[in-house]
Design a protein around this motif. Sequence first.
Motif, PDB file in Angstrom:
ATOM      1  N   PHE A 194       0.820  -1.198   0.000  1.00 30.86           N
ATOM      2  CA  PHE A 194       0.000   0.000   0.000  1.00 30.86           C
ATOM      3  C   PHE A 194       0.865   1.264   0.000  1.00 30.86           C
ATOM      4  O   PHE A 194       2.023   1.253   0.414  1.00 30.86           O
ATOM      5  N   GLY A 195       0.283   2.363  -0.479  1.00 30.17           N
ATOM      6  CA  GLY A 195       0.936   3.660  -0.405  1.00 30.17           C
ATOM      7  C   GLY A 195       1.747   4.056  -1.613  1.00 30.17           C
ATOM      8  O   GLY A 195       2.228   5.181  -1.696  1.00 30.17           O
ATOM      9  N   ILE A 196       1.909   3.126  -2.575  1.00 29.67           N
ATOM     10  CA  ILE A 196       2.717   3.410  -3.762  1.00 29.67           C
ATOM     11  C   ILE A 196       2.030   2.833  -5.002  1.00 29.67           C
ATOM     12  O   ILE A 196       1.646   1.660  -5.010  1.00 29.67           O
ATOM     13  N   ALA A 197       1.902   3.662  -6.035  1.00 30.23           N
ATOM     14  CA  ALA A 197       1.442   3.192  -7.339  1.00 30.23           C
ATOM     15  C   ALA A 197       2.617   3.235  -8.306  1.00 30.23           C
ATOM     16  O   ALA A 197       3.433   4.162  -8.260  1.00 30.23           O
ATOM     17  N   THR A 198       2.726   2.226  -9.171  1.00 28.10           N
ATOM     18  CA  THR A 198       3.791   2.195 -10.175  1.00 28.10           C
ATOM     19  C   THR A 198       3.174   2.105 -11.567  1.00 28.10           C
ATOM     20  O   THR A 198       2.014   1.715 -11.729  1.00 28.10           O
ATOM     21  N   ASN A 199       3.970   2.423 -12.571  1.00 22.23           N
ATOM     22  CA  ASN A 199       3.438   2.403 -13.937  1.00 22.23           C
ATOM     23  C   ASN A 199       3.235   0.990 -14.469  1.00 22.23           C
ATOM     24  O   ASN A 199       2.553   0.799 -15.483  1.00 22.23           O
ATOM     25  N   VAL A 244       7.746   4.543  -9.770  1.00 24.76           N
ATOM     26  CA  VAL A 244       6.737   5.099  -8.869  1.00 24.76           C
ATOM     27  C   VAL A 244       6.090   6.308  -9.554  1.00 24.76           C
ATOM     28  O   VAL A 244       6.774   7.209 -10.036  1.00 24.76           O
ATOM     29  N   ILE A 245       4.748   6.309  -9.605  1.00 24.17           N
ATOM     30  CA  ILE A 245       4.029   7.405 -10.254  1.00 24.17           C
ATOM     31  C   ILE A 245       3.163   8.195  -9.275  1.00 24.17           C
ATOM     32  O   ILE A 245       2.704   9.293  -9.600  1.00 24.17           O
ATOM     33  N   ALA A 246       2.944   7.621  -8.070  1.00 24.68           N
ATOM     34  CA  ALA A 246       2.151   8.337  -7.059  1.00 24.68           C
ATOM     35  C   ALA A 246       2.355   7.664  -5.709  1.00 24.68           C
ATOM     36  O   ALA A 246       2.672   6.464  -5.634  1.00 24.68           O
ATOM     37  N   THR A 247       2.170   8.444  -4.644  1.00 26.61           N
ATOM     38  CA  THR A 247       2.282   7.895  -3.284  1.00 26.61           C
ATOM     39  C   THR A 247       1.127   8.400  -2.435  1.00 26.61           C
ATOM     40  O   THR A 247       0.459   9.393  -2.775  1.00 26.61           O
ATOM     41  N   SER A 248       0.903   7.717  -1.316  1.00 27.42           N
ATOM     42  CA  SER A 248      -0.164   8.093  -0.391  1.00 27.42           C
ATOM     43  C   SER A 248       0.243   7.717   1.024  1.00 27.42           C
ATOM     44  O   SER A 248       0.891   6.680   1.235  1.00 27.42           O
ATOM     45  N   ASP A 249      -0.152   8.546   1.998  1.00 27.53           N
ATOM     46  CA  ASP A 249       0.105   8.247   3.407  1.00 27.53           C
ATOM     47  C   ASP A 249      -1.044   7.480   4.037  1.00 27.53           C
ATOM     48  O   ASP A 249      -0.941   7.046   5.190  1.00 27.53           O
ATOM     49  N   GLU A 250      -2.139   7.300   3.303  1.00 22.43           N
ATOM     50  CA  GLU A 250      -3.299   6.581   3.836  1.00 22.43           C
ATOM     51  C   GLU A 250      -3.001   5.085   3.924  1.00 22.43           C
ATOM     52  O   GLU A 250      -2.318   4.525   3.064  1.00 22.43           O
ATOM     53  N   ARG A 251      -3.534   4.448   4.993  1.00 20.90           N
ATOM     54  CA  ARG A 251      -3.414   3.010   5.147  1.00 20.90           C
ATOM     55  C   ARG A 251      -4.759   2.445   5.630  1.00 20.90           C
ATOM     56  O   ARG A 251      -5.338   2.970   6.588  1.00 20.90           O
TER      57      ARG A 251
END
Length: 301
Positions: free
Chosen positions: A81-86, A94-101
Amino acid sequence: MGRSRKGRDISGWLVVDKPAGITSNAVVNKVRWAFGAKKAGHAGTLDPAATGVLAVALGEATKTVPYITDALKAYRFTVRFGIATNTDDAEGEVIATSDERPTDAEIRSALTGFVGDIAQVPPQFSAVKIDGERAYALARAGEEVEIAPRPLYVESLDMVERPDADHVVLEMICGKGGYVRSIARDLGQLLGCLGHVTALRRVWSGPFDAEDGISMELIESLAKTPALDEHLRPLEDGLADLPELRTTAEGAARLRNGNPGIVLTSEAEYGDEAWASLDGQAVAVGIYKAGELHPHRVFLD
């Protein structure tokens, strides 16, 4: 006349426990070389980073590949969780990140939306063809293309472990054409935390289990020896999901010539696809009609 392919006339299934870091086609080529076989193919691609069951068919068993490809399969995979990749896996950028869990309860609730008949968009980096080009080739060239959703049947999707807040281990049983990377991507989006696959293993595929698979190291060490042949499973294993109908010697001769042949016993209903056997050996696959099998695939004797 075309040149005949050199190699042994050997038929059967080899269940390989594919390691990470090798393509499915490379596994097939290694198996074909190790057996000295004329013909080989696999029943369902695994990404290079994935491990687990890769069922390789040799010779006449290649005619049963569609039945394993269409069979249910089980995958165990880890989502970060917390990381999107292409690429929707750990191999990509890595194309985006988030602190939400998400909480465990939120994950379990979200998983229910991925069960049953769903529509799934394959990853940008996939072998899907778009106007004759592979999606991954277009993605590598920097093109972002729109890939149409595809139907997927998911029998179950369960959380089996939550090692920490950043990771969850899931197990999915699904039908043909499923992309685990898309499940991870879509789950992360639904939960509002993003996500990608960090580990993937195909636990079983139809009748074949990973725990029964042979390693690439053993394939290489036994290559070109009779000991490797002992690991080969009969082509009939590829027909495990179809009803078996026993036939006679006369019926087998007719079936092998492409004609309807009589069958003595039937677990099939009129119009069902089934296979005929003589002394346990597969003769043909076809449609059962009123005591006869009408063949559309015939196996050489």
